[in-house]
Design a protein around this motif. Structure first.
Motif, PDB file in Angstrom:
ATOM      1  N   ASP A   1      35.231  28.015  38.789  1.00  0.00           N
ATOM      2  CA  ASP A   1      34.290  26.963  39.178  1.00  0.00           C
ATOM      3  C   ASP A   1      35.064  25.919  39.980  1.00  0.00           C
ATOM      4  O   ASP A   1      35.957  25.251  39.451  1.00  0.00           O
ATOM      5  CB  ASP A   1      33.679  26.337  37.914  1.00  0.00           C
ATOM      6  CG  ASP A   1      32.526  25.406  38.227  1.00  0.00           C
ATOM      7  OD1 ASP A   1      32.156  25.291  39.412  1.00  0.00           O
ATOM      8  OD2 ASP A   1      32.015  24.758  37.293  1.00  0.00           O
TER       9      ASP A   1
ATOM     10  N   ALA B   1      33.571  30.703  48.482  1.00  0.00           N
ATOM     11  CA  ALA B   1      32.306  31.214  47.962  1.00  0.00           C
ATOM     12  C   ALA B   1      32.193  32.720  48.216  1.00  0.00           C
ATOM     13  O   ALA B   1      31.763  33.475  47.330  1.00  0.00           O
ATOM     14  CB  ALA B   1      31.136  30.473  48.617  1.00  0.00           C
ATOM     15  N   ALA B   2      32.589  33.151  49.403  1.00  0.00           N
ATOM     16  CA  ALA B   2      32.529  34.578  49.723  1.00  0.00           C
ATOM     17  C   ALA B   2      33.486  35.383  48.854  1.00  0.00           C
ATOM     18  O   ALA B   2      33.268  36.580  48.620  1.00  0.00           O
ATOM     19  CB  ALA B   2      32.851  34.799  51.203  1.00  0.00           C
ATOM     20  N   GLY B   3      34.533  34.730  48.342  1.00  0.00           N
ATOM     21  CA  GLY B   3      35.494  35.399  47.484  1.00  0.00           C
ATOM     22  C   GLY B   3      35.070  35.493  46.032  1.00  0.00           C
ATOM     23  O   GLY B   3      35.853  35.931  45.181  1.00  0.00           O
ATOM     24  N   GLY B   4      33.849  35.063  45.736  1.00  0.00           N
ATOM     25  CA  GLY B   4      33.313  35.212  44.396  1.00  0.00           C
ATOM     26  C   GLY B   4      33.433  33.991  43.511  1.00  0.00           C
ATOM     27  O   GLY B   4      33.055  34.035  42.325  1.00  0.00           O
ATOM     28  N   HIS B   5      33.935  32.890  44.042  1.00  0.00           N
ATOM     29  CA  HIS B   5      34.043  31.669  43.255  1.00  0.00           C
ATOM     30  C   HIS B   5      32.739  30.860  43.346  1.00  0.00           C
ATOM     31  O   HIS B   5      32.030  30.918  44.352  1.00  0.00           O
ATOM     32  CB  HIS B   5      35.210  30.821  43.751  1.00  0.00           C
ATOM     33  CG  HIS B   5      36.540  31.495  43.582  1.00  0.00           C
ATOM     34  ND1 HIS B   5      37.183  31.585  42.376  1.00  0.00           N
ATOM     35  CD2 HIS B   5      37.335  32.142  44.486  1.00  0.00           C
ATOM     36  CE1 HIS B   5      38.320  32.240  42.522  1.00  0.00           C
ATOM     37  NE2 HIS B   5      38.446  32.591  43.792  1.00  0.00           N
ATOM     38  N   ALA B   6      32.452  30.114  42.289  1.00  0.00           N
ATOM     39  CA  ALA B   6      31.295  29.226  42.293  1.00  0.00           C
ATOM     40  C   ALA B   6      31.735  27.893  42.877  1.00  0.00           C
ATOM     41  O   ALA B   6      32.526  27.165  42.270  1.00  0.00           O
ATOM     42  CB  ALA B   6      30.771  29.046  40.871  1.00  0.00           C
TER      43      ALA B   6
ATOM     44  N   GLY C   1      26.528  29.913  50.833  1.00  0.00           N
ATOM     45  CA  GLY C   1      27.065  30.272  49.534  1.00  0.00           C
ATOM     46  C   GLY C   1      27.562  29.115  48.699  1.00  0.00           C
ATOM     47  O   GLY C   1      27.995  29.319  47.555  1.00  0.00           O
TER      48      GLY C   1
END
Length: 285
Positions: free
Chosen positions: A2, A20-25, A38
């Protein structure tokens, strides 16, 4: 992870998008608003500080002070995030930030970056990371998303800031070196693009010479890194030299030339526009 993100200029926007594209919120705040694919936009920097890690990409010392320190965000950050400052800031202010984060019980990492917006968009920035190893390791996964390489600058965060200031100082020296070389070669009949072909193919093939020789050859200076920001960074270098009691004549020369560039109304152009003052004998083209 996060992540809170503060500061969505050309660099920050690309960095937040990649996180965001790397999977983080990612939740972000920006003084002038806006939106990033994202990314969840929040209404205050305090909201961004309610995260596992916070990255700030604000323009200078004063911006970080007004957005983060003065409102007391460090003491209000209930989740105890690691704060990663990616901006180019003064060594003195970096020391102040270390003390402020220690007092608030938060981790702090200086992680200024080398690269222009196109490099940031590709996630290939060079990240100069300074801070306690355990704290740096906590945020290494997000640094690896924005950076092509993470450079260890040691356990003291301000060391990374000194390194970044020195790098930017050296880029302006390269710009001035190319401009002075053009003065000599053009006066003797050699076109600047032909001269740059020579130096890029022999002695000076680095990215700084590649990028800024192209600007000088074409005589166009569309902003990649604005002259106002370059002038700010050279002021930081001058201050750092003063703090260690040293006189750096090349630094003083490029600082003066960048000041002329900004004073001539070219502050929003690329910082390589300073070359024109040397090529044209101290006059704006």
């Amino acid at each position: 992870m996060d992540i809170g993100f503060i500061g969505l200029g050309a660099m920050g926007r690309a960095m937040a998008r990649n996180l965001a594209a790397g999977g983080h919120a990612v939740k972000a705040w920006n003084r002038s608003g806006g939106a990033v694919e994202g990314v969840d936009m929040v209404t205050s920097p305090a909201e961004a500080f309610q995260a596992d890690a916070v990255m700030t990409m604000l323009s200078d010392d004063d911006a970080i002070r007004s957005v983060v320190l003065d409102p007391g965000l460090l003491h209000a950050a209930s989740r105890g995030p690691v704060h990663v400052v990616c901006s180019t800031i003064s060594v003195a202010f970096a020391r102040e930030l270390v003390a402020a984060h220690t007092a608030a019980g938060l981790g702090f990492v200086s992680a200024p970056v080398l690269g222009r917006p196109d490099v940031a968009a590709r996630g290939e920035l060079n990240v100069l990371a300074g801070g306690p190893p355990g704290v740096v390791d906590k945020v290494r996964p997000i640094l690896e998303v924005i950076g092509g390489r993470i450079w260890d600058m040691g356990p003291e965060a301000p060391t990374a800031n000194a390194a970044k200031i020195a790098c930017n100082m050296m880029i302006t020296m390269a710009i001035e070196a190319m401009a002075e070389a053009v003065v000599l070669t053009e006066a003797n009949g050699l076109a600047r693009d032909h001269f740059f072909e020579l130096i890029l193919g022999t002695l000076f093939g680095s990215r700084s010479y590649q990028v800024y020789s192209a600007n000088i050859a074409a005589g166009t200076y569309e902003p990649g890194f604005k002259a106002t920001l370059g002038f700010k960074d050279l002021r930081l270098a001058m201050a750092a030299a003063e703090q260690v009691g040293r006189h750096l004549p090349m630094l003083e020369a490029v600082h003066r030339r960048m000041a002329e560039t900004v004073q001539a109304g070219l502050g929003e152009r690329d910082w390589s526009a300073m070359a024109e003052f040397t090529i044209n004998g101290g006059r704006q083209s």
